[in-house]
Design a protein around this motif. Sequence first.
Motif, PDB file in Angstrom:
ATOM      1  N   LEU A   1       0.820  -1.205   0.000  1.00 37.79           N
ATOM      2  CA  LEU A   1       0.000   0.000   0.000  1.00 37.79           C
ATOM      3  C   LEU A   1       0.860   1.265   0.000  1.00 37.79           C
ATOM      4  N   LEU A   2       1.982   1.226   0.760  1.00 39.86           N
ATOM      5  CA  LEU A   2       2.879   2.380   0.765  1.00 39.86           C
ATOM      6  C   LEU A   2       3.508   2.596  -0.600  1.00 39.86           C
ATOM      7  N   ASN A   3       3.872   1.498  -1.283  1.00 38.79           N
ATOM      8  CA  ASN A   3       4.452   1.627  -2.620  1.00 38.79           C
ATOM      9  C   ASN A   3       3.457   2.236  -3.593  1.00 38.79           C
ATOM     10  N   ARG A   4       2.191   1.818  -3.491  1.00 38.28           N
ATOM     11  CA  ARG A   4       1.174   2.380  -4.383  1.00 38.28           C
ATOM     12  C   ARG A   4       0.946   3.847  -4.085  1.00 38.28           C
ATOM     13  N   ALA A   5       0.968   4.236  -2.798  1.00 41.10           N
ATOM     14  CA  ALA A   5       0.800   5.651  -2.453  1.00 41.10           C
ATOM     15  C   ALA A   5       1.967   6.477  -2.946  1.00 41.10           C
ATOM     16  N   ALA A   6       3.192   5.938  -2.860  1.00 43.39           N
ATOM     17  CA  ALA A   6       4.357   6.687  -3.341  1.00 43.39           C
ATOM     18  C   ALA A   6       4.317   6.844  -4.852  1.00 43.39           C
ATOM     19  N   ALA A   7       3.856   5.810  -5.555  1.00 43.09           N
ATOM     20  CA  ALA A   7       3.775   5.913  -7.011  1.00 43.09           C
ATOM     21  C   ALA A   7       2.758   6.969  -7.431  1.00 43.09           C
ATOM     22  N   ALA A   8       1.717   7.144  -6.633  1.00 41.17           N
ATOM     23  CA  ALA A   8       0.705   8.134  -6.986  1.00 41.17           C
ATOM     24  C   ALA A   8       1.224   9.562  -6.841  1.00 41.17           C
ATOM     25  N   GLN A   9       2.311   9.767  -6.067  1.00 41.38           N
ATOM     26  CA  GLN A   9       2.858  11.105  -5.859  1.00 41.38           C
ATOM     27  C   GLN A   9       3.963  11.464  -6.845  1.00 41.38           C
ATOM     28  N   VAL A  10       4.302  10.573  -7.772  1.00 42.62           N
ATOM     29  CA  VAL A  10       5.351  10.870  -8.765  1.00 42.62           C
ATOM     30  C   VAL A  10       4.840  11.934  -9.716  1.00 42.62           C
ATOM     31  N   GLU A  11       5.655  12.992  -9.949  1.00 41.18           N
ATOM     32  CA  GLU A  11       5.263  14.055 -10.853  1.00 41.18           C
ATOM     33  C   GLU A  11       5.468  13.610 -12.302  1.00 41.18           C
ATOM     34  N   VAL A  12       4.501  13.868 -13.109  1.00 38.22           N
ATOM     35  CA  VAL A  12       4.542  13.512 -14.530  1.00 38.22           C
ATOM     36  C   VAL A  12       4.664  14.807 -15.336  1.00 38.22           C
ATOM     37  N   SER A  13       5.679  14.866 -16.205  1.00 36.44           N
ATOM     38  CA  SER A  13       5.874  16.075 -17.027  1.00 36.44           C
ATOM     39  C   SER A  13       4.808  16.133 -18.111  1.00 36.44           C
ATOM     40  N   ARG A  14       4.434  17.324 -18.494  1.00 41.05           N
ATOM     41  CA  ARG A  14       3.410  17.546 -19.502  1.00 41.05           C
ATOM     42  C   ARG A  14       4.035  18.284 -20.677  1.00 41.05           C
ATOM     43  N   ARG A  15       3.775  17.913 -21.892  1.00 37.40           N
ATOM     44  CA  ARG A  15       4.292  18.569 -23.099  1.00 37.40           C
ATOM     45  C   ARG A  15       3.224  18.502 -24.183  1.00 37.40           C
ATOM     46  N   PRO A  16       3.237  19.429 -25.099  1.00 35.96           N
ATOM     47  CA  PRO A  16       2.240  19.437 -26.185  1.00 35.96           C
ATOM     48  C   PRO A  16       2.474  18.289 -27.158  1.00 35.96           C
ATOM     49  N   LEU A  17       1.414  17.902 -27.887  1.00 36.27           N
ATOM     50  CA  LEU A  17       1.515  16.797 -28.841  1.00 36.27           C
ATOM     51  C   LEU A  17       2.403  17.135 -30.024  1.00 36.27           C
ATOM     52  N   SER A  18       2.600  18.435 -30.306  1.00 35.30           N
ATOM     53  CA  SER A  18       3.442  18.815 -31.451  1.00 35.30           C
ATOM     54  C   SER A  18       4.878  18.353 -31.280  1.00 35.30           C
ATOM     55  N   VAL A  19       5.309  18.164 -30.038  1.00 36.83           N
ATOM     56  CA  VAL A  19       6.672  17.678 -29.798  1.00 36.83           C
ATOM     57  C   VAL A  19       6.838  16.287 -30.391  1.00 36.83           C
ATOM     58  N   TYR A  20       5.834  15.424 -30.254  1.00 33.87           N
ATOM     59  CA  TYR A  20       5.919  14.078 -30.802  1.00 33.87           C
ATOM     60  C   TYR A  20       5.844  14.098 -32.331  1.00 33.87           C
ATOM     61  N   ASP A  21       5.110  15.092 -32.877  1.00 28.71           N
ATOM     62  CA  ASP A  21       5.067  15.196 -34.335  1.00 28.71           C
ATOM     63  C   ASP A  21       6.433  15.553 -34.902  1.00 28.71           C
ATOM     64  N   GLU A  22       7.138  16.474 -34.203  1.00 29.01           N
ATOM     65  CA  GLU A  22       8.480  16.850 -34.672  1.00 29.01           C
ATOM     66  C   GLU A  22       9.465  15.697 -34.555  1.00 29.01           C
ATOM     67  N   LEU A  23       9.349  14.914 -33.494  1.00 26.22           N
ATOM     68  CA  LEU A  23      10.266  13.807 -33.300  1.00 26.22           C
ATOM     69  C   LEU A  23      10.051  12.695 -34.316  1.00 26.22           C
ATOM     70  N   THR A  24       8.821  12.454 -34.698  1.00 29.92           N
ATOM     71  CA  THR A  24       8.536  11.371 -35.629  1.00 29.92           C
ATOM     72  C   THR A  24       8.505  11.822 -37.075  1.00 29.92           C
ATOM     73  N   GLY A  25       8.509  13.115 -37.297  1.00 31.31           N
ATOM     74  CA  GLY A  25       8.476  13.621 -38.658  1.00 31.31           C
ATOM     75  C   GLY A  25       7.143  13.472 -39.339  1.00 31.31           C
ATOM     76  N   THR A  26       6.086  13.340 -38.594  1.00 32.51           N
ATOM     77  CA  THR A  26       4.768  13.203 -39.185  1.00 32.51           C
ATOM     78  C   THR A  26       4.130  14.555 -39.341  1.00 32.51           C
ATOM     79  N   ARG A  27       3.032  14.575 -40.132  1.00 34.95           N
ATOM     80  CA  ARG A  27       2.313  15.826 -40.383  1.00 34.95           C
ATOM     81  C   ARG A  27       1.593  16.233 -39.106  1.00 34.95           C
TER      82      ARG A  27
END
Length: 275
Positions: free
Chosen positions: A237-263
Amino acid sequence: MSIVYDRTKTVVRRHVAPGKAVPLHPETVAFAGHYVFDVDVLAAYRPTGKGRVERQVAIVRDHVLAGRAFSSIEENDAAFAAWVPLRRAKVHGTHGEVIGVRAARDHTALRPLPAAPYVVVQRHLRYVGKDCLIAFDANLYSVPASRVQPRQLVEVRATKAQITLHATTPDHRGETLLATHSRAVGRSCRVVDERHWDGLPTGAGRRVTTGHDDLPTPRRQGRGDGPEPGAGSLQALLNRAAAAQVEVSRRPLSVYDELTGTRPFTTDNPTKETR
């Protein structure tokens, strides 16, 4: 002594061809055995076989009821009681004896009645449920769990005031009685002796888990014989609570378009060509 009966379904189990042995109803056999007499069933297609008995109905109708009106049952009974001595003083047309004298001799030949009367009961077969209850007449009655199995057939013997439950085969002592209950009044009632439930699962051994009991349990620091009870589940239960507090970075979807070279993805509809 024997008593003559018609071939009614309360006496005869089924009709058979002339000359065949007549199968008697079990309740009739038990009744005759209790009062010690034989059952004599009329032959088929013999309506005159007990005419002397049915003739008495016409005699009473003609000598007591015909041409008279009664204002109460008591008045009717008084008229019948006044007529009986007159009838008993007559000579019977068949045996040539005075009816009262012959009746007195017949009465002395009768055996005494048993100490207990015969109780007519309904008999039915019912299945036992997993909760050791059987259903009868829209009510539930309990049987001992130690003596029956689920889906076992038991016999219900019902009177107006009592329900007795019997096994279809006797036990090692030759007994069939499983339980006795007062008959329920109404419908949807449960008549239960809680002692009958001894031996059923109580749920005392049930357990629950978080689904992470297979994770390794960390050892305690310091002296001790082992991990505390429930330490693995607590750590999960402690491991699950700690995982819930991990910060997740947010970035726009256009970043993935540039990396993959798609339209780049767009929601604008293309302009239709006009002629």
